[in-house]
Design a protein around this motif. Structure first.
Motif, PDB file in Angstrom:
ATOM      1  N   LYS A 242     -60.414  -2.901 -52.905  1.00 41.02           N
ATOM      2  CA  LYS A 242     -61.699  -3.468 -52.475  1.00 41.02           C
ATOM      3  C   LYS A 242     -61.539  -4.901 -52.001  1.00 41.02           C
ATOM      4  O   LYS A 242     -62.290  -5.371 -51.140  1.00 41.02           O
ATOM      5  CB  LYS A 242     -62.697  -3.410 -53.626  1.00 41.02           C
ATOM      6  N   THR A 243     -60.579  -5.604 -52.555  1.00 37.00           N
ATOM      7  CA  THR A 243     -60.370  -7.005 -52.155  1.00 37.00           C
ATOM      8  C   THR A 243     -59.533  -7.138 -50.892  1.00 37.00           C
ATOM      9  O   THR A 243     -59.349  -8.242 -50.386  1.00 37.00           O
ATOM     10  CB  THR A 243     -59.689  -7.761 -53.294  1.00 37.00           C
ATOM     11  N   GLY A 244     -58.977  -6.005 -50.351  1.00 39.16           N
ATOM     12  CA  GLY A 244     -58.220  -6.050 -49.106  1.00 39.16           C
ATOM     13  C   GLY A 244     -56.727  -6.050 -49.268  1.00 39.16           C
ATOM     14  O   GLY A 244     -55.997  -6.137 -48.270  1.00 39.16           O
ATOM     15  N   TYR A 245     -56.234  -5.942 -50.487  1.00 38.75           N
ATOM     16  CA  TYR A 245     -54.790  -5.896 -50.704  1.00 38.75           C
ATOM     17  C   TYR A 245     -54.286  -4.445 -50.598  1.00 38.75           C
ATOM     18  O   TYR A 245     -55.017  -3.498 -50.893  1.00 38.75           O
ATOM     19  CB  TYR A 245     -54.444  -6.475 -52.078  1.00 38.75           C
ATOM     20  N   VAL A 246     -53.021  -4.333 -50.191  1.00 36.88           N
ATOM     21  CA  VAL A 246     -52.388  -3.005 -50.075  1.00 36.88           C
ATOM     22  C   VAL A 246     -51.952  -2.550 -51.446  1.00 36.88           C
ATOM     23  O   VAL A 246     -51.355  -3.316 -52.215  1.00 36.88           O
ATOM     24  CB  VAL A 246     -51.183  -3.057 -49.123  1.00 36.88           C
ATOM     25  N   LYS A 247     -52.233  -1.277 -51.728  1.00 30.73           N
ATOM     26  CA  LYS A 247     -51.840  -0.732 -53.017  1.00 30.73           C
ATOM     27  C   LYS A 247     -50.316  -0.610 -53.100  1.00 30.73           C
ATOM     28  O   LYS A 247     -49.618  -0.476 -52.099  1.00 30.73           O
ATOM     29  CB  LYS A 247     -52.471   0.641 -53.220  1.00 30.73           C
ATOM     30  N   ARG A 248     -49.834  -0.679 -54.344  1.00 33.01           N
ATOM     31  CA  ARG A 248     -48.391  -0.599 -54.550  1.00 33.01           C
ATOM     32  C   ARG A 248     -47.847   0.772 -54.118  1.00 33.01           C
ATOM     33  O   ARG A 248     -46.741   0.867 -53.567  1.00 33.01           O
ATOM     34  CB  ARG A 248     -48.077  -0.852 -56.016  1.00 33.01           C
ATOM     35  N   SER A 249     -48.588   1.834 -54.318  1.00 29.89           N
ATOM     36  CA  SER A 249     -48.117   3.176 -53.957  1.00 29.89           C
ATOM     37  C   SER A 249     -48.091   3.405 -52.447  1.00 29.89           C
ATOM     38  O   SER A 249     -47.419   4.315 -51.966  1.00 29.89           O
ATOM     39  CB  SER A 249     -49.008   4.233 -54.616  1.00 29.89           C
ATOM     40  N   ALA A 250     -48.821   2.562 -51.700  1.00 26.89           N
ATOM     41  CA  ALA A 250     -48.895   2.751 -50.247  1.00 26.89           C
ATOM     42  C   ALA A 250     -48.128   1.694 -49.482  1.00 26.89           C
ATOM     43  O   ALA A 250     -48.220   1.627 -48.261  1.00 26.89           O
ATOM     44  CB  ALA A 250     -50.347   2.762 -49.803  1.00 26.89           C
ATOM     45  N   ARG A 251     -47.393   0.818 -50.169  1.00 26.29           N
ATOM     46  CA  ARG A 251     -46.661  -0.239 -49.466  1.00 26.29           C
ATOM     47  C   ARG A 251     -45.567   0.335 -48.546  1.00 26.29           C
ATOM     48  O   ARG A 251     -45.360  -0.126 -47.423  1.00 26.29           O
ATOM     49  CB  ARG A 251     -46.043  -1.195 -50.490  1.00 26.29           C
ATOM     50  N   LEU A 252     -44.864   1.359 -49.031  1.00 26.53           N
ATOM     51  CA  LEU A 252     -43.783   1.939 -48.227  1.00 26.53           C
ATOM     52  C   LEU A 252     -44.320   2.580 -46.941  1.00 26.53           C
ATOM     53  O   LEU A 252     -43.747   2.408 -45.858  1.00 26.53           O
ATOM     54  CB  LEU A 252     -43.022   2.981 -49.054  1.00 26.53           C
ATOM     55  N   GLU A 253     -45.434   3.262 -47.027  1.00 24.81           N
ATOM     56  CA  GLU A 253     -46.017   3.879 -45.835  1.00 24.81           C
ATOM     57  C   GLU A 253     -46.478   2.828 -44.840  1.00 24.81           C
ATOM     58  O   GLU A 253     -46.323   2.986 -43.624  1.00 24.81           O
ATOM     59  CB  GLU A 253     -47.182   4.779 -46.239  1.00 24.81           C
ATOM     60  N   VAL A 254     -47.053   1.730 -45.342  1.00 23.55           N
ATOM     61  CA  VAL A 254     -47.510   0.659 -44.449  1.00 23.55           C
ATOM     62  C   VAL A 254     -46.329   0.007 -43.750  1.00 23.55           C
ATOM     63  O   VAL A 254     -46.366  -0.290 -42.545  1.00 23.55           O
ATOM     64  CB  VAL A 254     -48.333  -0.373 -45.245  1.00 23.55           C
ATOM     65  N   GLU A 255     -45.232  -0.221 -44.490  1.00 24.95           N
ATOM     66  CA  GLU A 255     -44.046  -0.821 -43.874  1.00 24.95           C
ATOM     67  C   GLU A 255     -43.449   0.099 -42.802  1.00 24.95           C
ATOM     68  O   GLU A 255     -43.036  -0.349 -41.726  1.00 24.95           O
ATOM     69  CB  GLU A 255     -43.014  -1.119 -44.956  1.00 24.95           C
ATOM     70  N   LEU A 256     -43.418   1.406 -43.073  1.00 16.63           N
ATOM     71  CA  LEU A 256     -42.904   2.352 -42.071  1.00 16.63           C
ATOM     72  C   LEU A 256     -43.784   2.382 -40.832  1.00 16.63           C
ATOM     73  O   LEU A 256     -43.292   2.464 -39.697  1.00 16.63           O
ATOM     74  CB  LEU A 256     -42.812   3.753 -42.680  1.00 16.63           C
ATOM     75  N   ALA A 257     -45.100   2.302 -41.027  1.00 21.58           N
ATOM     76  CA  ALA A 257     -46.006   2.282 -39.878  1.00 21.58           C
ATOM     77  C   ALA A 257     -45.800   1.035 -39.037  1.00 21.58           C
ATOM     78  O   ALA A 257     -45.832   1.075 -37.801  1.00 21.58           O
ATOM     79  CB  ALA A 257     -47.452   2.376 -40.362  1.00 21.58           C
ATOM     80  N   GLN A 258     -45.562  -0.112 -39.700  1.00 22.66           N
ATOM     81  CA  GLN A 258     -45.308  -1.346 -38.953  1.00 22.66           C
ATOM     82  C   GLN A 258     -43.989  -1.273 -38.192  1.00 22.66           C
ATOM     83  O   GLN A 258     -43.883  -1.778 -37.068  1.00 22.66           O
ATOM     84  CB  GLN A 258     -45.300  -2.530 -39.932  1.00 22.66           C
ATOM     85  N   VAL A 259     -42.988  -0.646 -38.785  1.00 17.21           N
ATOM     86  CA  VAL A 259     -41.693  -0.513 -38.093  1.00 17.21           C
ATOM     87  C   VAL A 259     -41.842   0.350 -36.839  1.00 17.21           C
ATOM     88  O   VAL A 259     -41.306   0.035 -35.771  1.00 17.21           O
ATOM     89  CB  VAL A 259     -40.642   0.081 -39.050  1.00 17.21           C
ATOM     90  N   HIS A 260     -42.577   1.448 -36.932  1.00 17.80           N
ATOM     91  CA  HIS A 260     -42.748   2.337 -35.773  1.00 17.80           C
ATOM     92  C   HIS A 260     -43.619   1.706 -34.704  1.00 17.80           C
ATOM     93  O   HIS A 260     -43.509   2.058 -33.529  1.00 17.80           O
ATOM     94  CB  HIS A 260     -43.350   3.670 -36.229  1.00 17.80           C
ATOM     95  N   GLN A 261     -44.499   0.795 -35.089  1.00 16.28           N
ATOM     96  CA  GLN A 261     -45.310   0.123 -34.078  1.00 16.28           C
ATOM     97  C   GLN A 261     -44.451  -0.836 -33.248  1.00 16.28           C
ATOM     98  O   GLN A 261     -44.651  -1.030 -32.084  1.00 16.28           O
ATOM     99  CB  GLN A 261     -46.444  -0.649 -34.757  1.00 16.28           C
TER     100      GLN A 261
END
Length: 261
Positions: A242-261
């Protein structure tokens, strides 16, 4: 116009070329009459040999025209000498023709001999192959009989070895039913039992499986949940708090999405 039709071909009605009657004037010897011995199928149409014969006849007529007259002894001697020389040439030419004919006959004889040898070799090879096949067949039958006799003797020896003392043993029914390799479960065909005999009685015969109408009826009886597939799209998972931080369980998926972008 009037048309006609025949059952014969034009080639069957073809005859030898027409030779009209002729009259030779006195004092003239046409060269064409020297070819009277040539007929259709025997020298006509003229080939290379006929052309050479015509040329030799022309040369001989020209030579006869050059012979001296027989009016004196010297002319007679000269004429005799020329005739002897011509006779030697004719004999030499005849010898050459005989040699050519002998060569042609020899080639024909060689060809026939080679064909005969080839046919004989093929016949010998066929006979040898048949003989070899017969020997192989007899050999296989003999080996098969030896193997059959060997298996029979081995079975007898094994059965004899089981009862070395010669005592009669009672049938152990419990042991036979506990051993799935015994005669109760797997009888041997050599003792007169064939397990595959009348096996068609165990085949499943069903109206719904063997006929098209039965398959249609079976398909109509199935519920919609089986025939109609429903796939629901997965809901997207929330990766932020709710505060806008990335959850610990979803950090890997977010990093992979940034790499593919």
């Amino acid at each position: 116009t009037l048309g006609t039709q025949t059952n014969y071909r034009d080639g069957e009605a073809q005859t030898d070329p027409y030779s009209p009657e002729y009259i030779v004037s006195s004092g003239s010897v046409p060269e064409l009459l020297t070819l009277a011995t040539l007929t259709w199928g025997r020298g006509l149409p003229a080939g290379l040999a006929e052309v050479e014969m015509i040329e030799r006849a022309r040369e001989k007529r020209a030579w006869e025209a050059t012979l001296p007259a027989m009016d004196s002894a010297s002319q007679i001697a000269k004429r005799r000498k020329m005739m002897e020389e011509m006779e030697r040439k004719e004999w030499a030419f005849r010898e050459q023709e005989i040699e050519k004919l002998q060569k042609v006959r020899l080639e024909v004889f060689k060809k026939l001999l080679r064909r005969r040898v080839k046919n004989q070799n093929e016949l010998d090879a066929k006979r040898l192959g048949d003989h070899w096949q017969n020997h192989q067949k007899a050999k296989e039958e003999k080996i098969k009989k030896i193997q059959h006799d060997s298996a029979l003797v081995l079975r007898k020896l094994i059965a004899k070895r089981k009862n070395m003392t010669g005592k009669l043993e009672r049938r152990d029914i419990i042991k036979e039913y506990t051993d799935f390799a015994s005669q109760t479960y797997a009888p041997l065909s050599r003792i007169g039992y064939f397990p595959d005999n009348r096996s068609e009685c165990y085949v499943v015969k069903n109206f719904y499986l063997n006929t098209f109408a039965g398959l249609c009826e079976l398909e109509a009886s199935l519920p919609d949940s089986v025939t109609l597939v429903k796939i629901e799209a997965p809901k997207p998972q929330c990766t932020t708090t709710k505060t806008g931080y990335v959850k610990r369980s979803a950090r890997l998926e977010v990093e992979l999405a940034q790499v593919h972008q």
